[in-house]
Motif scaffolding. Structure first.
Motif, short mmCIF file in Angstrom:
data_model
loop_
_atom_site.label_atom_id
_atom_site.label_comp_id
_atom_site.label_asym_id
_atom_site.label_seq_id
_atom_site.Cartn_x
_atom_site.Cartn_y
_atom_site.Cartn_z
N GLU A 106 0.82 -1.21 0.00
CA GLU A 106 0.00 0.00 0.00
C GLU A 106 0.86 1.26 0.00
N ARG A 107 1.98 1.21 0.72
CA ARG A 107 2.91 2.34 0.70
C ARG A 107 3.49 2.53 -0.70
N SER A 140 0.97 4.10 -2.95
CA SER A 140 0.88 5.54 -2.68
C SER A 140 2.01 6.30 -3.36
N GLU A 141 3.21 5.75 -3.29
CA GLU A 141 4.35 6.38 -3.97
C GLU A 141 4.16 6.34 -5.50
N THR A 150 1.31 6.36 -7.04
CA THR A 150 0.28 7.34 -7.36
C THR A 150 0.89 8.73 -7.49
N GLU A 151 1.77 9.07 -6.56
CA GLU A 151 2.46 10.36 -6.60
C GLU A 151 3.28 10.48 -7.89
N ASP A 206 -4.60 13.69 -5.50
CA ASP A 206 -5.91 13.40 -4.92
C ASP A 206 -7.05 13.59 -5.91
N GLN A 222 -7.34 8.69 -8.67
CA GLN A 222 -7.57 7.75 -7.58
C GLN A 222 -8.37 6.54 -8.04
#
Length: 199
Positions: free
Chosen positions: A131-132, A135-136, A138-139, A150, A155
């Motif tokens: 999940e981390r 998130s990275e 996605t950035e 966001d 998303q």
């Protein structure tokens, strides 16, 4: 267990020590299980002190979960050419990630993956790490395509791709890394095509 060559004698010695600790951990986990194996036992089997163990790994679970490839992944993503669509970008990221894993003996170790999938504590820790990483990722995608991380559209796109990734990763069927990559790319093609149910 592979040892990375380069970076001088000190770096090579560090790599050997990390590999020795991992080899000792895998040996003990195979003999007596993950939950009943202690850091002290791993350190003793690896021929290092308890203090040395914690200089290399923050916990017992990180011996297995960590893959030491963060810098390689970052460099690989930085080399992705500009101008790709969001689907082509993710295809590129998937191919690059699997290439990095397949070229690393530890990251692609099937015994390691079976241990992670077979132990609830390790499976949870691995999910947190995944999940981390998402998130990275996605950035990275947000920066690449020039929209806020966001943004609901981004998303939603990431959630759809991530859902497919988790589905393939959690499959009980025994598949190779190459098969997993091919299935993920095929699933991404279906998403791009609007999820058709027939050819």
């Amino acid at each position: 267990m592979s040892v990375t060559v380069g970076g001088g004698v000190r770096a090579q010695n560090k790599a050997r020590t990390r590999a020795a600790i991992r080899a000792a951990a895998m040996e003990l986990f195979a003999k007596q299980g993950y939950s009943t194996t202690t850091v002290e036992q791993i350190a003793k089997t690896a021929g290092v002190s308890h203090t040395t163990f914690f200089r290399y790994f923050s916990s017992k679970e990180q011996v297995i979960i960590g893959d030491d490839l963060a810098e390689v992944r970052e460099a690989t993503f930085a080399a992705i050419p500009p101008g790709l669509s969001h689907f082509d970008l993710v295809r590129h990221m998937i191919d690059d990630l699997f290439t990095v894993v397949l070229e690393d003996e530890w990251a692609s170790n099937y015994e390691r993956l079976e241990l992670i999938n077979g132990d609830p504590e390790l499976r949870f820790a691995h999910q947190v790490e995944t999940e981390r990483a998402i998130s990275e990722g996605t950035e990275f995608i947000a920066d690449y395509v020039g929209i806020p991380a966001d943004d609901l559209r981004l998303q939603t796109f990431v959630a759809a791709v991530s859902g497919v990734m988790f589905h393939i990763a959690q499959s009980t069927e025994q598949i190779t890394h190459e098969m997993a990559r091919d299935r993920l790319i095929t699933a991404l093609n279906l998403l791009e095509a609007g999820l058709p149910l027939r050819d």
